[in-house]
Design an enzyme around this catalytic site. Structure first.
Site, PDB file in Angstrom:
ATOM      1  N   LYS A 175      22.340   0.423   7.788  1.00 52.15           N
ATOM      2  CA  LYS A 175      22.227   1.001   6.437  1.00 52.15           C
ATOM      3  C   LYS A 175      22.087  -0.106   5.405  1.00 52.15           C
ATOM      4  CE  LYS A 175      21.387   4.223   7.119  1.00 52.15           C
ATOM      5  NZ  LYS A 175      21.319   4.927   8.355  1.00 52.15           N
TER       6      LYS A 175
ATOM      7  N   GLU B  50      18.585  -1.989   5.727  1.00 50.87           N
ATOM      8  CA  GLU B  50      17.345  -1.266   5.425  1.00 50.87           C
ATOM      9  C   GLU B  50      17.198  -0.903   3.958  1.00 50.87           C
ATOM     10  OE1 GLU B  50      16.844   2.449   7.530  1.00 50.87           O
ATOM     11  OE2 GLU B  50      18.926   2.976   7.250  1.00 50.87           O
TER      12      GLU B  50
ATOM     13  N   GLU C 170      25.619   1.061  12.819  1.00 50.75           N
ATOM     14  CA  GLU C 170      25.020   1.952  11.824  1.00 50.75           C
ATOM     15  C   GLU C 170      25.260   1.433  10.401  1.00 50.75           C
ATOM     16  OE1 GLU C 170      22.887   4.119  11.776  1.00 50.75           O
ATOM     17  OE2 GLU C 170      23.205   5.337  10.002  1.00 50.75           O
TER      18      GLU C 170
ATOM     19  N   ASN D 265      -3.043  11.387   9.742  1.00 49.32           N
ATOM     20  CA  ASN D 265      -1.730  10.825  10.079  1.00 49.32           C
ATOM     21  C   ASN D 265      -1.733  10.594  11.582  1.00 49.32           C
ATOM     22  OD1 ASN D 265       0.970  10.207  10.449  1.00 49.32           O
ATOM     23  ND2 ASN D 265       1.622  12.348  10.390  1.00 49.32           N
TER      24      ASN D 265
HETATM   25  C1  F6R Z   1      17.673   4.678   9.651  1.00 51.58           C
HETATM   26  C2  F6R Z   1      16.626   5.622   9.990  1.00 51.58           C
HETATM   27  C3  F6R Z   1      15.811   5.362  11.200  1.00 51.58           C
HETATM   28  C4  F6R Z   1      15.705   6.662  12.027  1.00 51.58           C
HETATM   29  C5  F6R Z   1      14.770   6.462  13.210  1.00 51.58           C
HETATM   30  C6  F6R Z   1      14.706   7.686  14.084  1.00 51.58           C
HETATM   31  O1  F6R Z   1      18.342   5.047   8.504  1.00 51.58           O
HETATM   32  O2  F6R Z   1      16.421   6.588   9.314  1.00 51.58           O
HETATM   33  O3  F6R Z   1      16.337   4.338  11.965  1.00 51.58           O
HETATM   34  O4  F6R Z   1      16.985   7.010  12.448  1.00 51.58           O
HETATM   35  O5  F6R Z   1      13.479   6.166  12.738  1.00 51.58           O
HETATM   36  O6  F6R Z   1      14.259   8.793  13.394  1.00 51.58           O
HETATM   37  P1  F6R Z   1      14.482  10.251  13.939  1.00 51.58           P
HETATM   38  O7  F6R Z   1      15.943  10.519  13.967  1.00 51.58           O
HETATM   39  O8  F6R Z   1      13.756  11.138  12.982  1.00 51.58           O
HETATM   40  O9  F6R Z   1      13.892  10.293  15.315  1.00 51.58           O
END
Ligand code: F6R
Length: 614
Positions: free
Chosen positions: A491, A494, A487, A100
């Protein structure tokens, strides 16, 4: 972003690997594979598609083994295909490797390896690693762990690796730099995962590998950890995994996303627990106590985050500027890093991330630290890279978020930002006692108000039918609800693949209004009191062009309700706290639209939960 699982011990490895991969699938789901140690050598099974497809493929194969590695992929280099699926085998078939991360100098390494006679079966960056390790083994005449250390010293990029060798069939070699890797310690057995999800069913005792670590595990033997940076053996302490198995199940809901939307009252309560005490008049965040003075005296706050977390950060900008009266800049973490930003020692950088593994956010944190700023984290995953990279911080207590679209993490992040702002404002004296009382009392009521909004689920599911065949949507909001509009649009796009854009309501007339016709749904957040009349005018402008209005209003609102084609009434609260409530109908709307369009809500195309590549 790619899930890694591995096992060595006295139990059958395959069922542990496949169950682990199913739990990790939210990290990537383009292809999947396993490699198993068998008496005849390494058995390799992999295919394009989901873990379920891999399981079907394996049902007709011999999967007996006590040691094995498994991978679920989110494609970076090379299209999703069986050929590009991990594990990858060395030229002699004696090593299998899963990865990964990203090998940034893979082209240089590949050229060199090809010139030395190695044949590549895939287009991935990963495959260079397995050939490089085999080449080092051959040329340096060293043990496999040594060869891994030597090989990795010429790799530029990030990795979490698990390696299986036919010559040491019950041994696993693990390595980490920039991508997370955990070792669960059982009874003479080891469970390896990119996060705790594939481990928690078997043990809660875990070791978090650190950057540069190369670990060797075999059943009945003590784990050995070395570090490539100083070539010394390292002591890595056992920690308790903060995760429960039932948090990883769907609990009767059709999708994780819906379950997580419904978990928001609890996520908000849990994020306030022990921090907000209305009776004693106290807001306090243990994790930042030592840094409170520094924060109060900050020249500026710079909030760095990505995606939904960036939207929470933008809500934070409104909260901090209005309560703490210190300037705030909200930066996309990915932009911050590459524009040589002005960050000073008396700046406080707040990094927000659900996963705590987002590569762009971690890179921005490292940059801020180099520039001497204090870095505070807001993060959901305990022990994640971000949590360890920041000077101090506060966890959101939303529990594991499995649905790829972030929901409860957002409300939990906004809750923590609200608490932080209140705590600093009180100490700094930038809030009157009566305002402080009013806000903390209202904050305590938020979870119950979110519960009321969740009761509108059926009504919102009905409204969703209107969106099913639409191709575009506009979301409008003002002030602290502008980030909520962003936001809501994120939503929808996506998970339902309908193109959607969020704008400040008043910006519509500066361009987006050209898009409005009878086919265009316009979702308007109209709870803002100060600008209510202006929002009414914006709605009129949409109606005059035959656009369709879906409004979110405060309960009892008559004017906007009458003007709307669809109206969702949410309970009244203080303006500053509305995002915690107003985001919920937008999450439900996106969810139902996606379900009606037959989309895979929990695993939307091309996305992964934890974006650990830049
Ligand atoms: C949208 C979503 C992504 C995350 C982004 C940041 O629903 O899940 O836009 O918010 O990839 O991820 P984190 O918060 O884990 O840094």
């Amino acid at each position: 972003m790619c899930g890694i699982v591995a096992y060595t011990g006295c139990h059958e490895a395959y069922p542990i690997l496949i169950k682990g991969l199913k739990r990790l699938e939210y990290r990537g789901y383009d292809s999947a594979g396993v490699a198993l140690s068998q008496p005849e050598g390494i058995a390799l099974y992999k295919c394009r598609g989901r873990v379920e497809d891999l399981d079907t493929l394996c049902s007709s194969k011999n999967c007996e083994a006590h040691t094995g590695i498994g991978h679920t992929r989110w494609a970076t280099h090379g299209e999703p295909s069986t050929q590009n699926a991990h594990p990858h085998l060395s030229e002699d078939g004696k090593l299998a490797l899963i990865h990964n991360g990203i090998v940034e100098n893979y082209l240089v390494l590949k050229k060199e390896l090809v010139s030395r006679g190695y044949h590549f079966q895939s287009d991935t960056d990963t495959e260079v690693l397995v050939h490089l390790i085999q080449d080092t083994l051959k040329n340096e005449q060293v043990s496999l762990p040594e060869a891994v250390k030597i090989a990795l010293s010429s790799v530029v990029g990030t990795y979490a690796l698990a390696i299986l060798s036919a010559d040491e069939p019950d041994q696993l070699i693990l390595a980490k730099k920039g991508s997370p890797l955990l070792i669960g310690v059982g009874d003479n057995e080891y469970f390896i995962g990119s996060d705790g999800a594939p481990i928690v069913e078997y043990t809660k005792k875990v070791v978090y590998l650190e950057d540069g670590d190369v670990a060797v595990v075999s059943p009945n033997k003590k784990m050995v950890v070395m570090n490539i940076n100083d070539n010394r053996k390292k002591r890595r302490y056992l920690q308790e995994l903060e995760m429960n198995l039932d948090q990883l199940e769907k609990g009767g809901f059709e999708h994780y996303m819906l379950k997580e939307i419904f978990e928001q009252p609890k996520a908000i309560r849990d994020s306030m627990r022990g921090r907000l005490n209305v009776r004693k008049d106290v807001v306090s965040l243990g994790g930042i106590i030592e840094y409170e003075t520094k924060m109060m005296n900050a020249r500026r706050f710079i909030i760095v985050a990505c995606g939904t977390s960036w939207h929470a950060g933008t809500v934070g900008e409104y909260l901090f500027e209005s309560l703490v009266r210190i300037p705030v800049e909200v930066e996309y973490a990915s932009e911050c890093r590459y524009r040589n930003p002005l960050i000073y020692e008396d700046d406080v950088v707040i990094a927000i991330s659900q996963s705590g593994e987002t590569a762009d956010t971690i890179a921005a944190v490292e940059l801020a630290k180099q520039k001497g700023a204090t870095v505070i984290g807001i993060c959901n995953v305990v022990g994640s890279t971000l949590a360890r990279a920041t000077h101090a911080g506060s966890y959101t207590h939303a529990g594991p978020e499995i649905g790829v679209a972030s929901t409860k993490a957002f409300t939990a992040q906004v809750t923590v930002l609200t608490l932080m702002a209140l705590c600093l404002a009180r100490r700094k004296g930038t809030i009157s006692l009566s305002d402080y009382h009013q806000i903390i009392n209202s904050l305590e009521d938020i979870p119950a108000k979110v519960e009321q909004v969740l009761k509108l689920n059926g009504q919102i599911a009905e409204f969703a039918k209107f969106f099913v065949n639409k191709t575009n949507a506009i979301y409008l909001g003002r002030g602290i609800n502008y980030p909520v509009a962003l936001e809501g649009a994120l939503k929808l796009k996506e998970i339902s693949y309908i193109h959607a854009e969020g704008y400040p309501s008043a910006e519509m007339k500066h361009g987006p209004i050209a898009l409005i016709d009878e086919e265009m749904p316009v979702v308007v957040l109209a709870t803002e009191q100060e600008t209510y009349e202006k929002t009414v005018s914006n709605i009129q402008e949409v109606i005059a062009r035959k656009g369709k209005i879906i409004s979110i209003v405060t309960k009892g609102d008559k004017l906007v309700k009458e003007m709307s084609d669809y109206c969702i009434e949410i309970p009244e609260t203080l303006e500053l706290l509305t995002p915690l409530i107003s985001c919920v109908p937008l999450q439900l709307l996106a969810y139902h639209v996606a379900v009606l369009r037959g989309c895979n809500v929990d695993k939307p195309r091309n996305l992964a939960k934890s974006v650990s590549v830049e």
